[in-house]
Design an enzyme around this catalytic site. Structure first.
Site, short mmCIF file in Angstrom:
data_model
loop_
_atom_site.label_atom_id
_atom_site.label_comp_id
_atom_site.label_asym_id
_atom_site.label_seq_id
_atom_site.Cartn_x
_atom_site.Cartn_y
_atom_site.Cartn_z
CB CYS A 16 -0.94 -0.01 1.20
SG CYS A 16 -2.27 -1.23 1.05
CG ASP A 46 -17.92 11.64 3.88
OD1 ASP A 46 -17.56 12.82 3.79
OD2 ASP A 46 -19.08 11.30 4.19
CG ASP A 89 -10.92 -1.88 1.38
OD1 ASP A 89 -10.34 -1.35 2.34
OD2 ASP A 89 -10.51 -1.79 0.21
CG HIS A 138 -8.80 -9.04 -16.43
ND1 HIS A 138 -9.12 -9.60 -17.65
CD2 HIS A 138 -8.09 -7.92 -16.69
CE1 HIS A 138 -8.61 -8.84 -18.62
NE2 HIS A 138 -7.99 -7.81 -18.05
#
Length: 329
Positions: A16, A46, A89, A138
């Site tokens: 990240c 947000d 997430d 993919h």
């Protein structure tokens, strides 16, 4: 074969920490507006962790995607870390991952496909542990190796974790220690392996999210590429409050301060601090502590506006102070 190729040497950044800097990203998406709908519960407004769309009275779809360049040299571990990071997430929104698709970029003339298979195996094993179907995906021929997932989950629309629902008086808790960015940067430079860091990055945030929902918590985010200070700034800004952090209460991985002292700081961590500094009062802490608080994490923990068992309280939300979203003491 995995020991013959140091995957981190085939990419300019790692994990990240290779995200587009938060300030630049906000400029890119500033003008994007979708079609207004009461069913879009969480969108672009947000910068939350995933999109959430109501599909009926008691169910909502959570959709996200995340991928990045190698954060460790071991192909299988990279696959596990990238998958845990993508699933995070969904957990950060209070959801349960249902199905995921692989996203793979591979320099086919530089790295053998046997390594790509190990990356995919790592992702599969983490999805299996999460009871999330992994079905297809993919791939593209890419100058740098990249891997991640597109994930769809389900959530209760009346019991979401959002970054805009914090309120003054709530404590702040953090479920994983910081320091992943500097340790991964040291790993990339020297080849040293940090088992604790790998264990942290491959730990799912499922139990933490479940505990947060059970405790009635409504405000949360995960701590990834923008660092603790960056993600906390977004949470405080969205919630209209100021966050006060007790730096002495923040947990760090063993070796993190040594890696910082020896100069292994990702560029992304410095950019995070530069972005947050105009909105923060950091006068009470030394520069090295400020860098670690802004350190770009990969598959980090949940930052909760509330308390759960086992997660240290690192601060609190207070009424908004003019011009400041973060105060570190």
């Amino acid at each position: 074969m995995s020991t013959e190729y140091r995957l981190t040497q085939y990419a300019h950044g790692g994990g990240c920490a290779c995200k587009i800097p938060p300030g630049e990203l906000e400029e890119v998406v500033r003008g994007l507006r979708g079609t207004p709908s009461d069913d879009l519960l969480v969108g672009l407004d947000d910068g939350d962790d995933a999109a959430v769309v109501r599909i009926d009275g008691g169910r909502a779809v959570v959709a996200t995607t995340d991928f990045f360049t190698p954060v460790v040299d071991d192909a299988y571990d990279w696959g596990r870390i990238a998958a845990a990071n993508a699933l995070s997430d969904v957990y950060a929104m209070g959801g349960r991952p249902l199905v995921a698709l692989n996203l793979l970029g591979w320099p086919r003339e530089k790295l053998p496909f046997e390594l790509a298979a190990e990356v995919l195996r790592g992702g599969m094993d983490v999805c299996t542990a999460a009871s999330c179907h992994l079905a297809g995906g993919h791939s593209v021929d890419d100058p740098e190796p990249k891997y991640g997932l597109a994930v769809t989950g389900l959530a209760d629309p009346d019991h979401l974790l959002r970054n805009d629902s914090g309120r003054a008086g709530l404590p702040l808790s953090l479920t994983k220690p910081l320091g992943l960015g500097v340790l991964n940067n040291r790993h990339k430079a020297t080849g040293e392996r940090f088992e604790e860091a790998v264990a942290v990055m491959t730990t799912l945030n499922a139990d933490a999210a479940e505990a947060a929902l059970a405790a009635g918590i409504t405000c949360a985010t995960d701590v990834t590429g923008f660092g603790l200070l960056g993600h906390l700034h977004k949470l405080a800004r969205a919630s209209g409050v100021t966050a006060v952090v007790d730096a002495a209460a923040v947990p760090f991985l063993d070796g993190a301060r040594a890696a910082l002292r020896d100069g292994y700081v990702p560029g992304g961590s410095r950019r995070n601090l530069d972005w947050v500094r105009p909105h923060a009062d950091l006068g009470a802490v030394a520069d090295d502590t400020a860098i670690l608080l802004a350190d770009a994490q990969t598959s980090g923990g949940l930052l909760l506006a509330g308390e759960i068992q086992g997660a240290p309280v690192i601060g609190e939300l207070v009424p908004r102070r003019a011009g400041q979203t973060i105060v570190v003491r």
